[in-house]
Design an enzyme around this catalytic site. Structure first.
Site, short mmCIF file in Angstrom:
data_model
loop_
_atom_site.label_atom_id
_atom_site.label_comp_id
_atom_site.label_asym_id
_atom_site.label_seq_id
_atom_site.Cartn_x
_atom_site.Cartn_y
_atom_site.Cartn_z
CB CYS A 1 -0.90 -0.01 1.24
SG CYS A 1 -1.88 1.50 1.42
CB CYS B 1 -5.15 4.43 -4.72
SG CYS B 1 -4.48 2.76 -4.80
N1 API Z 1 -6.60 -1.81 -1.60
C1 API Z 1 -5.34 -2.23 -2.17
C2 API Z 1 -4.22 -2.10 -1.13
C3 API Z 1 -4.03 -0.66 -0.70
C4 API Z 1 -3.59 0.18 -1.85
C5 API Z 1 -3.71 1.69 -1.66
N2 API Z 1 -4.36 2.14 -0.46
C6 API Z 1 -2.38 2.37 -1.84
O1 API Z 1 -2.17 3.47 -1.28
O2 API Z 1 -1.52 1.83 -2.57
C7 API Z 1 -5.42 -3.69 -2.61
O3 API Z 1 -6.00 -4.51 -1.89
O4 API Z 1 -4.86 -4.00 -3.66
#
Ligand code: API
Length: 275
Positions: free
Chosen positions: A77, A210
Site C-alpha cells: 500500500c 491510492c
Molecule cells: N486496496 C489495495 C491495497 C491498498 C492500496 C492503496 N491504499 C495504496 O495506497 O496503494 C489492494 O487490496 O490491492
C-alpha cells in the site's frame, strides 16, 4: 476488560489508516483480519481504509502487516507505507532512513518532516492494451502490478466517470479473478501532471487517493508516450503526490512515491472491541 490499545490515526492524501505498534502482539495476528473489519468500519469503529500492524523484524527496521477495510490482507500500500514509515520514525522504532518488511519485499523510505519518499517494488507491466467488456461498453486500459494489481484507463474527463459503478464491475471482472484488481481512471492535464480517481479493492469503494494506483497510472501515461516522469498526481482528495521512475527497454525502475503522511490523532481503543 481487555487492556486498552494505543493507536495512531493517519492519512496519506486522504487515504486513511489505523496504525498500531504491535511489537508486543497486542493484536494477535490470527485475529487481525477480523480486527481490521471491526476497527475500519465507519461509524461503528474508528473508521479507516485500512489497518497497519507494526511488528518486529529480523531483516529490516520493522515488519508490517497491511489489511484493507474488508479484512483482506494486501501485499503493498503506497499511502499506507508512507504513513507506516512516518509512524515508525515518530515512535522511535526507526530513523529517518528506514526499511520495512512487506509481502511485496523489503521497502525503503526517507522521512523529511511530514513528507515521506517511499521506494516501491519493481512494477510488472502485465498488459499494455487490455480490452474489457463492461456492461454495455468496451473499456481499454493497461494492467500493472505495483505491489498490488491495478487496471488503468485514460479518460478525457475524470470528473464525469461513475467511479463506483464502473470500478466495481472492473474490480470483479472475470479477467482479474480470483484476486481481483484496483481500478484507476486518469485524466492527463500536462505531460507531467495527471488527475487520478481510484476504486480500491478491499475498500470496495472510491478512496480519496491510492498510492500504488497513482504510480500505476503515472507509468501507464508514460507508456502511452503522453507523459514523462517525474509526474505529479492530483488525487481525488485534492492533495498531490509525486511519482518518480525511469522507463527503460527492460521495463520500469527506480520507482518512488512522495507526499505528506499526516498524523491526525493518537487514540486509545477499548480492548474489548477486539475480543
Ligand atoms: N486496496 C489495495 C491495497 C491498498 C492500496 C492503496 N491504499 C495504496 O495506497 O496503494 C489492494 O487490496 O490491492
Amino acid at each position: 476488560m481487555n487492556k486498552p490499545i494505543s493507536f495512531k490515526k493517519m492519512h496519506g492524501s486522504g487515504n486513511d489508516f489505523i496504525l498500531v505498534d504491535n511489537r508486543s502482539m497486542v493484536v494477535p495476528l490470527e485475529k487481525a483480519n477480523e480486527v481490521a473489519k471491526i476497527l475500519c468500519r465507519r461509524k461503528f469503529g474508528v473508521g479507516a481504509d485500512g489497518l497497519i500492524l507494526i511488528c518486529e523484524s529480523e531483516q529490516a527496521d520493522f515488519k508490517w502487516y497491511f489489511y484493507n477495510a474488508d479484512g483482506s490482507e494486501a501485499e503493498m500500500c503506497g499511502n499506507g507505507g508512507r504513513c507506516a514509515a512516518r509512524f515508525a520514525f515518530e515512535t522511535g522504532i526507526a530513523g529517518s532512513e528506514l526499511s520495512f518488511e512487506t509481502l511485496a519485499g523489503i521497502i525503503h523510505a526517507s522521512i523529511n518532516g511530514k513528507r515521506v519518499k517511499l521506494e516501491l517494488p519493481t512494477p510488472e507491466i502485465l498488459e499494455r492494451e487490455l480490452t474489457l467488456d463492461v456492461r454495455d461498453q468496451v473499456i481499454t486500459g493497461s494492467f500493472l502490478n505495483t505491489g498490488v494489481p491495478h487496471f488503468v484507463q485514460i479518460v478525457e474527463d475524470v470528473q464525469a466517470v461513475p467511479v463506483y459503478e464502473i470500478g466495481r464491475l472492473i474490480r470483479h471482472h472475470k479477467k482479474f479473478q480470483p484476486q481481483g484488481t484496483n481500478c484507476n481512471f486518469v485524466e492527463i492535464r500536462k505531460e507531467n501532471y495527471i488527475v487520478v480517481r481510484t476504486y480500491e479493492r478491499g475498500v470496495e469503494d472510491e478512496t480519496h487517493a491510492c498510492g500504488t494506483g497513482a504510480v500505476a497510472s503515472a507509468i501507464s501515461c508514460a507508456l502511452s508516450m503522453k507523459c514523462v516522469p517525474p509526474i505529479t498526481v492530483e488525487t481525488w482528495g485534492g492533495e498531490k503526490l509525486k511519482v518518480f521512475f525511469e522507463l527503460t527497454q527492460e521495463g520500469v525502475k527506480d520507482v518512488f512515491l512522495e507526499g505528506e503522511a499526516i498524523i491526525v490523532y493518537s487514540g486509545e481503543l477499548n480492548g474489548d472491541m477486539i475480543v
